[in-house]
Design a protein around this motif. Structure first.
Motif, PDB file in Angstrom:
ATOM      1  N   THR A 290      60.184  31.511  76.728  1.00  0.00           N
ATOM      2  CA  THR A 290      59.217  30.582  76.162  1.00  0.00           C
ATOM      3  C   THR A 290      58.002  30.500  77.085  1.00  0.00           C
ATOM      4  N   LEU A 291      56.952  29.839  76.623  1.00  0.00           N
ATOM      5  CA  LEU A 291      55.760  29.670  77.449  1.00  0.00           C
ATOM      6  C   LEU A 291      56.090  28.876  78.705  1.00  0.00           C
ATOM      7  N   ASN A 292      56.978  27.883  78.601  1.00  0.00           N
ATOM      8  CA  ASN A 292      57.357  27.112  79.780  1.00  0.00           C
ATOM      9  C   ASN A 292      58.088  27.985  80.806  1.00  0.00           C
ATOM     10  N   GLN A 293      58.968  28.886  80.320  1.00  0.00           N
ATOM     11  CA  GLN A 293      59.660  29.798  81.235  1.00  0.00           C
ATOM     12  C   GLN A 293      58.686  30.772  81.889  1.00  0.00           C
ATOM     13  N   ILE A 294      57.690  31.210  81.115  1.00  0.00           N
ATOM     14  CA  ILE A 294      56.674  32.101  81.682  1.00  0.00           C
ATOM     15  C   ILE A 294      55.912  31.388  82.793  1.00  0.00           C
ATOM     16  N   LEU A 295      55.608  30.111  82.575  1.00  0.00           N
ATOM     17  CA  LEU A 295      54.920  29.351  83.620  1.00  0.00           C
ATOM     18  C   LEU A 295      55.764  29.285  84.886  1.00  0.00           C
ATOM     19  N   TRP A 296      57.089  29.215  84.756  1.00  0.00           N
ATOM     20  CA  TRP A 296      57.942  29.199  85.939  1.00  0.00           C
ATOM     21  C   TRP A 296      58.010  30.572  86.599  1.00  0.00           C
ATOM     22  N   ILE A 297      57.952  31.652  85.805  1.00  0.00           N
ATOM     23  CA  ILE A 297      57.920  32.997  86.394  1.00  0.00           C
ATOM     24  C   ILE A 297      56.666  33.156  87.240  1.00  0.00           C
ATOM     25  N   LEU A 298      55.564  32.596  86.773  1.00  0.00           N
ATOM     26  CA  LEU A 298      54.329  32.623  87.554  1.00  0.00           C
ATOM     27  C   LEU A 298      54.379  31.630  88.712  1.00  0.00           C
ATOM     28  N   ASN A 299      54.887  30.431  88.451  1.00  0.00           N
ATOM     29  CA  ASN A 299      54.776  29.349  89.419  1.00  0.00           C
ATOM     30  C   ASN A 299      55.866  29.335  90.476  1.00  0.00           C
ATOM     31  N   ALA A 300      57.023  29.952  90.210  1.00  0.00           N
ATOM     32  CA  ALA A 300      58.065  30.015  91.229  1.00  0.00           C
ATOM     33  C   ALA A 300      57.535  30.730  92.459  1.00  0.00           C
ATOM     34  N   TYR A 301      56.796  31.794  92.220  1.00  0.00           N
ATOM     35  CA  TYR A 301      56.169  32.529  93.319  1.00  0.00           C
ATOM     36  C   TYR A 301      55.157  31.643  94.045  1.00  0.00           C
ATOM     37  N   ILE A 302      54.296  30.987  93.269  1.00  0.00           N
ATOM     38  CA  ILE A 302      53.245  30.160  93.854  1.00  0.00           C
ATOM     39  C   ILE A 302      53.836  28.972  94.609  1.00  0.00           C
ATOM     40  N   LEU A 303      54.919  28.404  94.076  1.00  0.00           N
ATOM     41  CA  LEU A 303      55.544  27.238  94.704  1.00  0.00           C
ATOM     42  C   LEU A 303      56.036  27.575  96.108  1.00  0.00           C
ATOM     43  N   VAL A 304      56.834  28.613  96.226  1.00  0.00           N
ATOM     44  CA  VAL A 304      57.363  29.000  97.538  1.00  0.00           C
ATOM     45  C   VAL A 304      56.227  29.457  98.449  1.00  0.00           C
ATOM     46  N   TYR A 305      55.310  30.207  97.885  1.00  0.00           N
ATOM     47  CA  TYR A 305      54.164  30.702  98.638  1.00  0.00           C
ATOM     48  C   TYR A 305      53.374  29.547  99.257  1.00  0.00           C
ATOM     49  N   ALA A 306      53.093  28.542  98.431  1.00  0.00           N
ATOM     50  CA  ALA A 306      52.286  27.411  98.892  1.00  0.00           C
ATOM     51  C   ALA A 306      53.025  26.576  99.930  1.00  0.00           C
ATOM     52  N   VAL A 307      54.313  26.346  99.702  1.00  0.00           N
ATOM     53  CA  VAL A 307      55.091  25.474 100.573  1.00  0.00           C
ATOM     54  C   VAL A 307      55.231  26.059 101.978  1.00  0.00           C
ATOM     55  N   LEU A 308      55.351  27.374 102.084  1.00  0.00           N
ATOM     56  CA  LEU A 308      55.686  27.996 103.371  1.00  0.00           C
ATOM     57  C   LEU A 308      54.498  28.585 104.128  1.00  0.00           C
ATOM     58  N   LEU A 309      53.310  28.566 103.568  1.00  0.00           N
ATOM     59  CA  LEU A 309      52.176  29.211 104.228  1.00  0.00           C
ATOM     60  C   LEU A 309      51.843  28.577 105.580  1.00  0.00           C
TER      61      LEU A 309
ATOM     62  N   ALA B 128      65.778  33.676  84.079  1.00  0.00           N
ATOM     63  CA  ALA B 128      66.299  32.974  85.251  1.00  0.00           C
ATOM     64  C   ALA B 128      66.376  33.905  86.460  1.00  0.00           C
ATOM     65  N   GLN B 129      66.875  35.131  86.258  1.00  0.00           N
ATOM     66  CA  GLN B 129      66.935  36.089  87.355  1.00  0.00           C
ATOM     67  C   GLN B 129      65.538  36.417  87.877  1.00  0.00           C
ATOM     68  N   LEU B 130      64.602  36.582  86.960  1.00  0.00           N
ATOM     69  CA  LEU B 130      63.246  36.928  87.374  1.00  0.00           C
ATOM     70  C   LEU B 130      62.623  35.792  88.199  1.00  0.00           C
ATOM     71  N   VAL B 131      62.922  34.558  87.829  1.00  0.00           N
ATOM     72  CA  VAL B 131      62.410  33.420  88.604  1.00  0.00           C
ATOM     73  C   VAL B 131      62.964  33.446  90.029  1.00  0.00           C
ATOM     74  N   VAL B 132      64.269  33.724  90.171  1.00  0.00           N
ATOM     75  CA  VAL B 132      64.893  33.757  91.498  1.00  0.00           C
ATOM     76  C   VAL B 132      64.264  34.839  92.368  1.00  0.00           C
ATOM     77  N   PHE B 133      64.055  36.021  91.802  1.00  0.00           N
ATOM     78  CA  PHE B 133      63.495  37.115  92.587  1.00  0.00           C
ATOM     79  C   PHE B 133      62.013  36.903  92.877  1.00  0.00           C
ATOM     80  N   ARG B 134      61.334  36.181  91.994  1.00  0.00           N
ATOM     81  CA  ARG B 134      59.949  35.828  92.274  1.00  0.00           C
ATOM     82  C   ARG B 134      59.874  34.848  93.458  1.00  0.00           C
ATOM     83  N   ILE B 135      60.890  34.009  93.608  1.00  0.00           N
ATOM     84  CA  ILE B 135      60.952  33.118  94.771  1.00  0.00           C
ATOM     85  C   ILE B 135      61.013  33.943  96.051  1.00  0.00           C
TER      86      ILE B 135
END
Length: 557
Positions: free
Chosen positions: A55-74, A111-118
């Motif tokens: 869904t569009l919400n899941q797509i947003l998480w595929i994009l944002n899971a990366y950004i979330l971890v990226y932003a938190v740890l920079l 779900a797997q793609l979100v984990v690996f994007r993290i």
């Protein structure tokens, strides 16, 4: 003084000299891979929706899971670079990102793609701060603008290669290859980093502020999580009595505690030296870069879906549509970088104005029946402006930062950039879904008048239902589940309704990032000119702040 020397340290001027431009090429190759992956994923959104059933919400998480971890740890990664050396962190991040890219390409569900994007986000966070820190250290102040210009040109090249290469890969080989393409780039960059990059050390011992690290990580996570998940929980409850506003407020309180702790422990080398924000230019540029990221992600998320799902372009055609903007920015960025050494404020102001104006032109030109050629003039103006934004942002922000704080400053700057992206994705994603619910239903009611009476209510109900759940907006989809056996003319009318409704929702949604960019352009006027020479470290001293491993060992023996 830039450094605090330990007794017996070898003079920094005696450090082995390496060609800084060769080192810059290695940094840019690693950074190129990070940006390439981001733009490639955006162009593959419709195919991910179709193939994984997301869904569009899941797509947003595929994009944002990366950004979330990226932003938190920079911020933490930037400080780790100060402690352990930028080369080591750069190589670890590069290796992790490459391995995670392979895993992303093998993912079988969202779900797997979100984990690996993290995992990709972790690798990217370790790598990115080291690029600005090393550039700030190895280049004297009067040459950093040109270096940042090259860095910005590479960013432009990545935005060209991402949509175009990504579009070709998606069209010919499938979306999995948008991740597999990172592997050869990562391996080459890793080998070059091991051979070419010097292992820089500052003539002082660093230690990691563990309480500060825990607080800033928790605070940023709570804020980012709340912003990303807000729309899917209707900004209400998320865990029992805990609501999304509570989560965000808790994150703000934790960050406030972190700032207070950094202030009271200012003599104990906190994670973020608050003295960085005493530099007005650094503070203003942090606000501007957040707005730039907000605008970039906020504008191109709906535009990518529009090009493929409304105009019916293939992934390759969509990439080629936006390529002229990226191509012109790639050539403008090095020129703007050289000009930024003397006239950074005015180069950045002109770039922000042109970029905002060009994107406004694109929004006005976008219609349900538009041709991609209608968007070209606005994209060219936007590309001209974007090329004038990359280098001056870095140059002005880092110009007066002492090299010994370069890692921390780079981590803060990149964190602010990613927080802008998180807020932009969350705000625009939420607004787009809200507008889709309204505009699709309104368009359905208008178009239903052309249907026979028995089909009208069911037609409108299908779009009402689509607006109340996660939208599926892949290429050729209407977003609505029509009754089985519906006549072909109804399916065609549903597709037309989606095109018109999505375009209306997109245009109203994109006003928000345009306003943010306009405010950022005005704030550039607050930038202060160069400091007088008195009391400021000489440009030639900047590279001397770092020494090789051998000299660090000698200094400590």
């Amino acid at each position: 003084m830039i450094t605090q020397r330990t007794p017996g340290a070898a003079p920094a001027a005696d450090a082995p000299q390496r060609n800084p431009w060769l080192i810059l090429s290695v940094l840019c190759l690693g950074f190129f891979m990070i940006l390439l992956d981001t733009t490639i994923v955006n162009i593959a959104i419709p195919d991910l929706i179709d193939d994984l059933g997301a869904t569009l919400n899941q797509i947003l998480w595929i994009l944002n899971a990366y950004i979330l971890v990226y932003a938190v740890l920079l911020i933490t990664a930037g400080r780790l670079g100060d402690v352990h050396g930028p080369k080591r962190l750069f190589m670890i991040g590069l290796a992790l990102f490459t391995v995670a890219s392979i895993a992303c390409g093998l993912a079988q569900d969202p779900a797997q793609l979100v984990v690996f994007r993290i995992a990709q986000g972790l690798g990217g966070a370790l790598l990115t701060p080291q690029t600005l820190a090393v550039i700030t250290t190895i280049f004297p102040a009067e040459r950093r603008g040109a270096a940042f210009g090259v860095w910005g040109g590479v960013a432009g090249l990545a935005t060209v290669a991402g949509p175009t290469l990504g579009g070709w890969l998606v069209s010919e080989w499938g979306w999995r290859w948008i991740f597999f393409v990172n592997v050869p780039v990562g391996v080459i960059a890793l080998v070059m980093a091991a051979v070419i990059m010097p292992d820089l050390r500052f003539n002082r011992r660093h230690r990691l502020d563990l309480p500060g690290t825990a607080l800033v990580t928790a605070g940023l996570f709570l804020i980012c999580y709340g912003l990303i998940e807000g729309e899917s929980h209707d900004w209400g409850r998320v865990w029992g009595p805990v609501t999304i506003p509570m989560v965000i407020a808790a994150g703000v309180l934790v960050l406030a505690l972190f700032v207070w702790l950094s202030h009271v422990r200012s003599d104990a080398e906190p994670l973020i030296p608050l003295r960085l924000f005493a530099d007005r230019n650094f503070s203003v540029m942090n606000a501007v870069v957040a707005a730039v990221s907000f605008g970039m992600l906020g504008l191109f998320l709906p535009l990518t879906i529009y090009l493929q799902s409304v105009l019916g372009l293939t992934a390759l055609q969509a990439g080629l549509t936006t390529a002229p903007m990226s191509l012109i920015s790639m050539f403008v960025a090095p020129v703007a970088g050289r000009a930024a050494d003397r006239h950074g404020k005015y180069v950045l102001l002109a770039g922000m104005i042109l970029w905002t104006a060009g994107l406004t032109w694109v929004v006005l030109a976008a219609q349900a029946g538009s041709d991609r050629g209608d968007l070209l003039p606005g994209l060219l103006v936007a590309g001209l402006g974007l090329g004038g934004v990359f280098a001056p942002l870095q140059t002005i922000a880092m110009r007066d930062i002492e090299p010994r704080f370069a890692g921390a400053a780079s981590g803060v700057f990149n964190t602010t950039r990613q927080l802008g992206a998180v807020i932009g994705a969350a705000a625009v994603g939420a607004l787009l879904q809200a507008r889709l619910a309204v505009d699709l239903a309104a368009q359905a009611r208008t178009n239903a008048a052309a249907l026979p009476e028995p089909f009208r209510d069911r037609f409108v109900a299908a779009f009402d239902e689509a607006g109340s759940r996660g939208m599926e907006v892949g290429a050729g989809q209407s977003g609505a589940h029509l009754p089985a056996g519906a006549p072909p003319e109804i399916a065609q009318l549903a597709l037309t309704t989606f095109h018109e409704g999505f375009t209306a929702a997109m245009k109203s949604t994109m006003v928000l990032p345009l306003i943010v960019l306009g405010v950022a352009a005005v704030s550039v006027l607050l930038v202060r000119g160069r400091r007088s020479a008195a009391g400021v470290p000489r440009p030639a001293e900047a590279p001397a702040a770092a020494v090789s491993d051998e000299q660090s060992v000698a200094a400590q023996s």
